[in-house]
Enzyme design. Structure first.
Site, short mmCIF file in Angstrom:
data_model
loop_
_atom_site.label_atom_id
_atom_site.label_comp_id
_atom_site.label_asym_id
_atom_site.label_seq_id
_atom_site.Cartn_x
_atom_site.Cartn_y
_atom_site.Cartn_z
N HIS A 251 0.44 -1.06 -0.02
CA HIS A 251 0.49 0.66 -0.38
C HIS A 251 0.74 0.74 -0.10
CE1 HIS A 251 -4.06 -1.97 -0.04
NE2 HIS A 251 -4.23 -2.76 1.21
N ASP A 314 -0.78 -4.86 5.85
CA ASP A 314 -1.71 -5.71 5.26
C ASP A 314 -1.24 -5.54 4.00
OD1 ASP A 314 -2.15 -2.56 5.21
OD2 ASP A 314 -3.96 -3.09 4.35
N GLU A 315 -2.64 -6.80 2.89
CA GLU A 315 -2.46 -6.99 2.24
C GLU A 315 -1.46 -6.58 1.03
OE1 GLU A 315 -7.16 -6.44 1.47
OE2 GLU A 315 -5.97 -4.19 1.37
N VAL A 316 0.10 -7.45 1.16
CA VAL A 316 1.86 -7.30 0.26
C VAL A 316 1.29 -8.46 -0.11
CG1 VAL A 316 3.78 -7.64 0.11
CG2 VAL A 316 3.06 -6.36 2.61
N GLU A 366 -1.86 -9.10 9.63
CA GLU A 366 -1.08 -10.39 9.06
C GLU A 366 0.41 -9.62 9.88
OE1 GLU A 366 -3.31 -8.09 7.52
OE2 GLU A 366 -3.26 -8.03 5.18
#
Lengths: 675, 675
Positions: A251, A314-316, A366
């Site tokens: 992000h 988050d969300e890698v 995460e």
């Protein structure tokens, strides 16, 4: 909490529940006992501060008097003119609170109102702030004038971490938007403002050390450090901690526009305009990246006084890491198994930096990894299971799963999510203590300064009650009744969740039939969950948020009221509304034809007419004590099924109630009777 | 005006009048010609400044883009993302205007919009400011998107003095109230903010030389000199002059609280809380008074850059002068005939002081006296006769009679008052040139920060048109159609004349039947003229302004629409409304019973029901082609006569329309037919 010792009244709470509906408090206090009579509040009302005082208390008292004046329309009398025998709220505060507001500080207070006056006692200013808000909520209009009921309240929060998370990256939120939402938070006793300052779509804060971060990553839309300090002071004045988030290593597209050298793949990078999960990621194998983070985090740690520092995490996607041979070599060299372990390595390094700058690290689900020290806090967005998992491993946790207000779910749904519910219910008492509370999350894909208030409020007040009030305060009807009251009072604080509605409808109507636009808009809600933006033209950061779906309220009060009429079989009023909806289409279509913004609502308006016609036909049969032919019922059911589908990204919320009417006249079913 | 030479198109204007209704401009420009097609306005729209520029122009362009963004809901694209082929408004300004804006400066501009772009040309920044507002008003929603019609406009004002007078003494108006009203003024091309800073009820500006003026005369509610400078700069940015008024020698109670030694009778004095005309007056015979005024006027003349300085001068009762023997001795000694001549003597002395400080004096009617030099300006509040008288004597004049918006008269009434009408029509051309324009006057007995916008707007936009547009622009229907559009757009500027209405209704309802409160409130208007405040309890500065009369709009749009339905004999819609009004009473009364604020409306609500019943009965007869019995008609007429009377200080505005229905079924009258 230490307060439990001080107030042994908690057990009384369940017995008092029936009173809740009458008391328009939100969040409901831990314990209260209603007395006899009430305290008349007139223009001579004043707030006297006894005991310990500080500028924050004086400001809070002045603010409370201003809000009271706005709510009642009574001008505040100058001191020289005030009747000294007028009503007084005496505030008694024992001592100062921590210079930098701490997690878990005492926020308790005791408020006593009788017919002669009121007193508010609290160990420290935080309790005074909470108690003043309660007092303001007590003031109501009565047949005799404005007054507060005689009552004794002992109150303290159930959870110490009660937050609102605001994404200012995907859509920029200017200072005034933040401030008025801090006012709203204070009104419902929230105490953590989680400021999501960076994401792919924008780096929204000034770094003096790395000016290309905001210089190239924000389109000029960022907070200066002076503004940040101002907002932090504003929040502290209201008993709110400010936790900044700098989301890394994913992000992070906006970071890399100015500093492509820190990316895991070669640049150049552009600010991301779309929404979703993207690949640009920091390179966790470069020492230069950690040097950079050390300096940046150091700069920001000095700016933000709070104990916590949120690093996102988050969300890698890992795609850039997989495709970079140097990084893969690094992974092998360090004996890491996968990208997950590489991120864990990164987090360990970052945690050391955060810790060096005297902060406790916080991150999304995460980042959970046994190699990280136990003083970090995990914010769970993936669910109760991951929350419980972290708590079992010894980490303090904050729940956000279930509180994603950007998904436009009903307040009741969030309200019934308990930080200690589901999986967390099976935790041991010690593990449960690690559940610090929760945060409502306002992600900003589909909100801008004009609409964001209407997505946060009033629903967040219901979530605030979940975080503050006893676990057994769960009556949804009572919640909705009180939510409407708190929503009105938030309006007086300057929030725009109500006042922007007519304006947006007028824009849609553009001089046409505004009333007809409103009759339609009043019974629709935006699509839920992640269903928005799936059309052929994908929305971006620059898409206008001026459509019916943007004007529509998250919850249709009208549809809820209609459902109540149907449940009560109030046939005259049901008919009145159905006729209005049926006739609305003819009034609305000329306006739809003239306004490109409304064009998408043409079919929706017809559908409302058809649904109303079905309802009216069913009502006629009910009035005649007749059943409908099976074939007709089937056709109507198909029509209603169709009407349940989104159009123009909104949902027609009266369909279930009309279905009830239809079922009432279907063959083989008992005919409904009026109550 | 010199502009007449530059634009010889004025003669075309009358021929173009039929187009007015379609063009939502207010004020209507001096001359315009519609072209073919329109210019699409999308997010890439930008304003380019060519020719002369200055910070004020850059700020004005940024403001215009912001307003456009607010009105349309389209976010402004960052420059880097903008499509360079997007629509452009090119501004070309020839030269700077005067550093301090002057009376009579050129405000003309030429605006050309075609399908490819737009250009705005003006001799100086004032014209650019006016032209930008016109451009913003041109942008509308169409079936294809937002667009401005192809058009050529040559525009300039009819009068050089177009003002709004705001009394901030009787009720204090904080800085934000002033600023948003300056925004509103700019939107309709007003150019003089007449700031009524002092009166019996408050001295609202900081004097550093005489700090007891505001210190003891304002309850702490005054503007600091820094705030004054800020407001003057804010006004200048919008092409608005600021003329301060210090009302002397009467209306000066608040001055004398701190400085009783300047009064014509011994003190002590208190800030006056009531409204009316009071006796406390400066002593015109004391040299110390002139020394004081010299210093104070010197201080204020340095603070306010405008050429004019208003000294009030109205409504001197003379009682203190009559009762003071020293003053009467002075009168005899100086061979003065009466108090009027004594005031003239005072004004001469004051004029010399004002002149010494390089200002031109302005004052209300009463200062008119042949001994004063001809460079002063007379503001006429007493009527066209005194205006014409002053003009004949060689004085420049500004008309306020007919523009007293505190009297809650319909916009149409003010709209049809022409500064050169009535008595002034008989003036010679040279005398007519002395009529500089006019000012809408907002006296603040019955308005506070919450309600003042709703008394100023939108009606002042109609007055602004009178001052700007050609004399023959007088179509009332067109005015009302455009007024509604301009009212909506003022809402986007931050004015609260629309948005405070639902809030105030919700306060009245306090959780009860808000919709029913609105249905009643929508058809009432406050009493007109000076009829408010005549009840047994006289209102004061501290009275709450939170009643139905405060929430009620100055003009009931609903009643006007209903009148149109009745004129068109649209029977279904007439019936629909009458039923809604009839049924409203039963829904409203439970709320009335609970709210002390609404208690006074109990009878009013019943009356609305009765009036609606009368209307329905008449409608039934009309539908049946029957006439009513004479006795019944007489009873109904008596009922309607009763319903015309004020209740709770408001008027039921649908009565005349129901009377029309009744007349339609009365014996001896032809029965009305549907169109």
């Amino acid at each position: 909490m230490s307060q439990k010792v001080r107030f042994p009244f908690l057990v009384l709470c369940a017995a008092l529940l029936p009173l809740h509906a009458a008391l328009n408090l939100m969040p409901m206090p831990a314990q209260h006992t209603l007395g006899q009579g009430s305290l008349v509040i007139n223009q001579s009302f004043r707030i006297a501060i006894a005991g310990y005082t500080e500028p924050r208390l004086v400001a809070a008292a002045a603010r409370a008097r201003r809000v009271l004046s706005q709510q009642t329309g009574m001008p505040r009398l100058p001191d020289t003119l005030r009747d000294e025998s007028g009503p007084v709220l005496t505030v008694h505060c024992e001592r100062a609170s921590a210079p930098v507001q701490k997690l878990g500080e005492d926020e308790s207070y005791q408020l006593v109102v009788d017919t002669h006056g009121a007193s508010l006692n609290a160990p420290n200013p935080l309790g005074v702030l909470r108690g003043l808000e309660t007092f303001l909520q007590l003031v109501e209009s009565s047949a005799e004038g404005f007054s507060a009921p005689a009552i004794t309240i002992h109150d303290f929060p159930r959870f110490p971490w009660r937050g609102l998370h605001l994404d200012v990256s995907r859509h920029w939120m200017p200072v005034d938007v933040v401030k008025r939402n801090l006012d709203g938070m204070a009104a419902v006793k929230l105490n953590v403002f989680h400021w999501h300052l960076t994401d792919d779509e924008g780096f929204r804060i000034e770094s003096k050390l790395f000016p290309k971060l905001q210089g190239m990553g924000s389109d000029g839309q960022f907070y200066t450090q002076e503004q940040v300090r101002d907002i932090i002071a504003y929040a502290r004045d209201r008993g709110i901690r400010v936790v900044p988030e700098f989301d890394i290593p994913g992000h992070a597209t906006s970071w890399l526009v100015g500093y492509p050298e820190f990316a895991a793949a070669p640049g150049p990078y552009q600010i991301e305009r779309r929404f979703g999960v993207f690949d640009p990621t920091l390179d966790p194998t470069k020492e230069a990246v950690y040097d950079f983070l050390d300096k940046l985090i150091g700069e920001m740690a000095a700016l933000f006084p709070d104990e916590f520092f949120h690093i996102g995490g988050d969300e890698v996607t890992g795609k850039q890491w997989r495709q970079n041979e140097d990084i893969q070599a690094f992974v092998r060299q360090h004996g890491l198994q996968n990208n997950g372990e590489l991120q864990a390595y990164f987090n360990q390094r970052v945690q050391a930096i955060v810790s060096k700058h005297r902060k406790r690290m916080e991150g999304w689900d995460e980042i959970l990894n046994p190699n990280l020290p136990k003083d970090i806090v995990i914010q769970s967005w993936r669910g109760s299971k991951s929350l419980a998992e972290a708590a079992r491993q010894g980490y303090q946790v904050v729940l956000s799963s279930g509180y994603y207000i950007d998904l436009i779910e009903p307040a009741a749904k969030h309200y019934l999510v308990d930080p200690l519910g589901k999986e967390a219910d099976s935790l041991s008492d010690e593990e449960k203590k690690r559940v610090l509370g929760g945060e409502a999350c306002m992600w900003s894909e589909y909100v801008g300064p004009e609409t964001v208030d209407s997505r946060i409020w009033p629903r967040t007040a219901a979530i605030a009650e979940r975080f503050w009030s006893p676990q057994n305060v769960t009556d949804v009807d009572s919640m909705y009744a009180r939510l409407e009251v708190v929503s009105r009072s938030l309006d007086w604080r300057g929030l725009t969740h109500r006042s922007n509605y007519p304006k947006m409808l007028e824009r849609l109507a553009d001089g046409g039939a505004t009333e007809a636009v409103q009759i339609l808009a009043d019974v629709v809600e935006p699509v839920k969950g992640y269903r928005r933006g799936r059309g052929p033209v994908r929305p971006t950061q620059q898409s206008a948020l001026n459509r019916l779906v943007d004007a529509a309220r998250c919850e249709s009060v009208r549809a809820r009221e209609f459902a109540r009429l149907v449940d009560a079989m109030d046939r005259p009023r049901i008919r009145e509304w159905l006729i209005r909806w049926r006739d609305n289409d003819a009034r609305l279509q000329p306006t739809v034809a003239k306004s490109f913004l409304l064009a998408e609502a043409a079919g929706l308006s017809q559908e409302l007419r058809q649904v109303a016609e079905t309802g009216l036909a069913a009502l006629d049969l009910l009035d005649a004590h007749k059943r409908a032919p099976a074939a007709w019922v089937k056709r109507q059911q198909a029509l209603l099924e169709e009407a349940r589908k989104p159009r123009a990204e909104v949902l027609l919320m009266i369909v279930p109630s009309v279905e009830k009417l239809l079922n009432g006249v279907a063959p083989q079913k008992p005919i409904m009777r009026s109550k």
